[in-house]
Design a protein around this motif. Structure first.
Motif, PDB file in Angstrom:
ATOM      1  N   LEU A  43      -0.860   4.217   7.803  1.00 22.06           N
ATOM      2  CA  LEU A  43       0.548   4.191   8.197  1.00 22.06           C
ATOM      3  C   LEU A  43       0.753   3.913   9.687  1.00 22.06           C
ATOM      4  O   LEU A  43       1.893   3.731  10.117  1.00 22.06           O
ATOM      5  CB  LEU A  43       1.214   5.518   7.823  1.00 22.06           C
ATOM      6  N   GLN A  44      -0.323   3.902  10.449  1.00 16.29           N
ATOM      7  CA  GLN A  44      -0.195   3.529  11.853  1.00 16.29           C
ATOM      8  C   GLN A  44       0.237   2.063  11.921  1.00 16.29           C
ATOM      9  O   GLN A  44      -0.475   1.177  11.468  1.00 16.29           O
ATOM     10  CB  GLN A  44      -1.522   3.714  12.593  1.00 16.29           C
ATOM     11  N   GLN A  45       1.431   1.822  12.430  1.00 11.55           N
ATOM     12  CA  GLN A  45       1.958   0.462  12.613  1.00 11.55           C
ATOM     13  C   GLN A  45       2.259  -0.262  11.297  1.00 11.55           C
ATOM     14  O   GLN A  45       2.407  -1.484  11.276  1.00 11.55           O
ATOM     15  CB  GLN A  45       0.995  -0.378  13.472  1.00 11.55           C
ATOM     16  N   THR A  46       2.357   0.477  10.183  1.00 19.61           N
ATOM     17  CA  THR A  46       2.599  -0.137   8.883  1.00 19.61           C
ATOM     18  C   THR A  46       3.549   0.746   8.072  1.00 19.61           C
ATOM     19  O   THR A  46       3.422   1.964   8.089  1.00 19.61           O
ATOM     20  CB  THR A  46       1.280  -0.320   8.103  1.00 19.61           C
ATOM     21  N   GLN A  47       4.466   0.137   7.339  1.00 17.59           N
ATOM     22  CA  GLN A  47       5.462   0.888   6.591  1.00 17.59           C
ATOM     23  C   GLN A  47       4.919   1.428   5.287  1.00 17.59           C
ATOM     24  O   GLN A  47       3.965   0.896   4.709  1.00 17.59           O
ATOM     25  CB  GLN A  47       6.686   0.006   6.318  1.00 17.59           C
ATOM     26  N   VAL A  48       5.570   2.495   4.792  1.00 18.52           N
ATOM     27  CA  VAL A  48       5.109   3.198   3.600  1.00 18.52           C
ATOM     28  C   VAL A  48       5.007   2.264   2.403  1.00 18.52           C
ATOM     29  O   VAL A  48       4.003   2.266   1.671  1.00 18.52           O
ATOM     30  CB  VAL A  48       6.049   4.384   3.278  1.00 18.52           C
ATOM     31  N   ARG A  49       6.039   1.456   2.159  1.00 21.05           N
ATOM     32  CA  ARG A  49       6.031   0.615   0.954  1.00 21.05           C
ATOM     33  C   ARG A  49       4.886  -0.399   0.980  1.00 21.05           C
ATOM     34  O   ARG A  49       4.400  -0.810  -0.088  1.00 21.05           O
ATOM     35  CB  ARG A  49       7.368  -0.090   0.786  1.00 21.05           C
ATOM     36  N   THR A  50       4.463  -0.806   2.169  1.00 19.29           N
ATOM     37  CA  THR A  50       3.323  -1.710   2.273  1.00 19.29           C
ATOM     38  C   THR A  50       2.018  -0.974   2.025  1.00 19.29           C
ATOM     39  O   THR A  50       1.101  -1.500   1.382  1.00 19.29           O
ATOM     40  CB  THR A  50       3.294  -2.361   3.672  1.00 19.29           C
ATOM     41  N   VAL A  51       1.937   0.255   2.504  1.00 19.66           N
ATOM     42  CA  VAL A  51       0.691   1.017   2.438  1.00 19.66           C
ATOM     43  C   VAL A  51       0.351   1.467   1.024  1.00 19.66           C
ATOM     44  O   VAL A  51      -0.827   1.489   0.642  1.00 19.66           O
ATOM     45  CB  VAL A  51       0.775   2.239   3.387  1.00 19.66           C
ATOM     46  N   ILE A  52       1.341   1.828   0.227  1.00 20.47           N
ATOM     47  CA  ILE A  52       1.075   2.482  -1.066  1.00 20.47           C
ATOM     48  C   ILE A  52       0.061   1.733  -1.936  1.00 20.47           C
ATOM     49  O   ILE A  52      -0.927   2.335  -2.379  1.00 20.47           O
ATOM     50  CB  ILE A  52       2.395   2.740  -1.829  1.00 20.47           C
ATOM     51  N   SER A  81      -8.274  -5.583   3.566  1.00 20.70           N
ATOM     52  CA  SER A  81      -7.842  -6.952   3.856  1.00 20.70           C
ATOM     53  C   SER A  81      -6.377  -7.165   3.495  1.00 20.70           C
ATOM     54  O   SER A  81      -5.956  -6.932   2.359  1.00 20.70           O
ATOM     55  CB  SER A  81      -8.706  -7.942   3.078  1.00 20.70           C
ATOM     56  N   GLY A  82      -5.587  -7.593   4.486  1.00 19.33           N
ATOM     57  CA  GLY A  82      -4.158  -7.795   4.309  1.00 19.33           C
ATOM     58  C   GLY A  82      -3.312  -6.769   5.028  1.00 19.33           C
ATOM     59  O   GLY A  82      -2.135  -7.009   5.301  1.00 19.33           O
ATOM     60  N   LEU A  83      -3.892  -5.606   5.344  1.00 24.10           N
ATOM     61  CA  LEU A  83      -3.147  -4.565   6.061  1.00 24.10           C
ATOM     62  C   LEU A  83      -3.061  -4.840   7.556  1.00 24.10           C
ATOM     63  O   LEU A  83      -2.196  -4.298   8.246  1.00 24.10           O
ATOM     64  CB  LEU A  83      -3.810  -3.188   5.847  1.00 24.10           C
TER      65      LEU A  83
END
Length: 354
Positions: A43-52, A81-83
């Motif tokens: 979640l560092q620098q990335t939103q929840v919906r992307t991380v799940i 890969s992709g995050l």
């Protein structure tokens, strides 16, 4: 004076969380230190919906800290890969191996020891301990900085030392003695869903009547942004080299810098250098060369203008097999490798042309 006191801030926030907070995130069930740690780093620098989806895929493959510690770097980078921000993945692997070597295979419960692990730091360590053990530690991620900067009317860029110290003081003062895990999630949720960067929904905020930014019409100003600087553009030519069997030539990136240790495509400064470079580096000659559509990839600190070249029917030289940082890979093997997102997208476009 605030219309809500410090203690009242936490009480109102917890009441709001009970009614509106996010309680079905995958790392909340079950809430082990490892799962919380993984989620916080993702979640560092990335939103929840992307991380799940990344989180679910990662824990399915590596369900425990011990599993992660024994995984090879390629496996971890492929799962990541992709995050983006791939140093997070490499640091996560280093942290797992350090815990096995120095902390009996567990994430330490001492905040200073936890914060000292690669890629964690003070706020992430506090979030891990608060979420997994209910320990009273204040957090200060991006969402929390925004909430506190607005509520207290703190000017200055939150990344500046003086501003950050002031925000830490406020974060400590608001953190309650009980329900720390819920409070930690609550203040992150408030920043992510209500006190958003643009168009905050102040009418839905449980502590709006004490907010200085709302009172003084400063929600569009606070927190103040990082001082702007010109973002340069760099240019490169990526070589998509395919042999007579349809395999793609990949090179492992250096251990430092952008996309460190990921597998990527060979690069040259200009397309006119493609054949000579491949011959010198790998003893490869390609029979057919054609340009592909250029694209722009943006990093946090520069733009990368990419000109791809497709070099087909290349004759493989034995020296590639002797190079640990070069390899021929079939398209079916690419999913298991750590590839930069734009490189993966480019290679997929060749396999599935529109």
């Amino acid at each position: 004076m605030h219309a809500a006191t410090t203690d009242d801030f936490a009480r109102r926030l917890l009441a709001w969380y009970d009614a509106h907070g996010r309680k079905d995130l995958p790392w909340q069930h079950e809430r082990t230190p490892y799962r919380v740690c993984l989620s916080e780093i993702m979640l560092q620098q990335t939103q929840v919906r992307t991380v799940i989806p990344y989180f679910e895929r990662f824990v399915a493959a590596l369900p425990t800290l011990a599993d992660l510690a024994t995984a090879d770097e390629d496996t971890v980078l492929a799962l990541w890969s992709g995050l983006g921000y791939y140093s997070r993945a490499r640091n996560l692997l280093r942290t797992a191996r350090t815990c096995v070597a120095q902390h009996a295979g567990e994430l330490p419960r001492d905040i200073e020891a936890l914060a000292a692990l690669p890629g964690i730091g003070r706020s992430t360590a506090a979030a891990i301990l608060a979420q997994s053990h209910g320990a009273r530690h204040a957090i200060l991620d991006g969402n929390v900085k925004r909430v506190l900067a607005r509520w207290h009317g703190v000017s200055g860029w939150p990344g500046a030392s003086a501003t950050q110290r002031e925000l830490w003081t406020h974060a400590e003062s608001h953190t309650p003695a009980t329900r720390v895990a819920d409070y930690t999630q609550a203040i992150m949720d408030l920043g992510a869903t209500v006190c958003t960067r643009s168009r905050p929904r102040c009418g839905e905020c449980p502590v709006a009547d004490g907010c200085i930014a709302r009172r003084d019409n400063l929600t569009a100003v606070l927190p103040q942004p990082k001082p702007r600087r010109d973002v340069p553009t760099r240019r490169t030519t990526m070589l998509v080299v395919r042999d007579t069997h349809g395999r793609v030539l990949l090179e492992r990136r250096p251990p430092t810098g952008v996309w460190a240790r990921l597998w990527s495509l060979p690069e040259v400064e200009h397309e006119s250098l493609a054949q000579a470079s491949l011959l010198q580096r790998h003893g490869i000659r390609a029979a057919n060369i054609r340009p592909l559509a250029p694209f722009l990839h943006t990093f946090s600190h520069y733009h990368l203008d990419v000109t791809p070249l497709l070099l087909d029917d290349a004759l493989a030289d034995p020296r590639v097999a002797d190079d640990p940082d070069a390899d021929w890979r079939a398209p079916t093997e690419l999913a298991s490798l750590g590839l930069p997102a734009p490189v993966r997208k480019l290679l997929q476009s060749l396999e599935n042309p529109e």
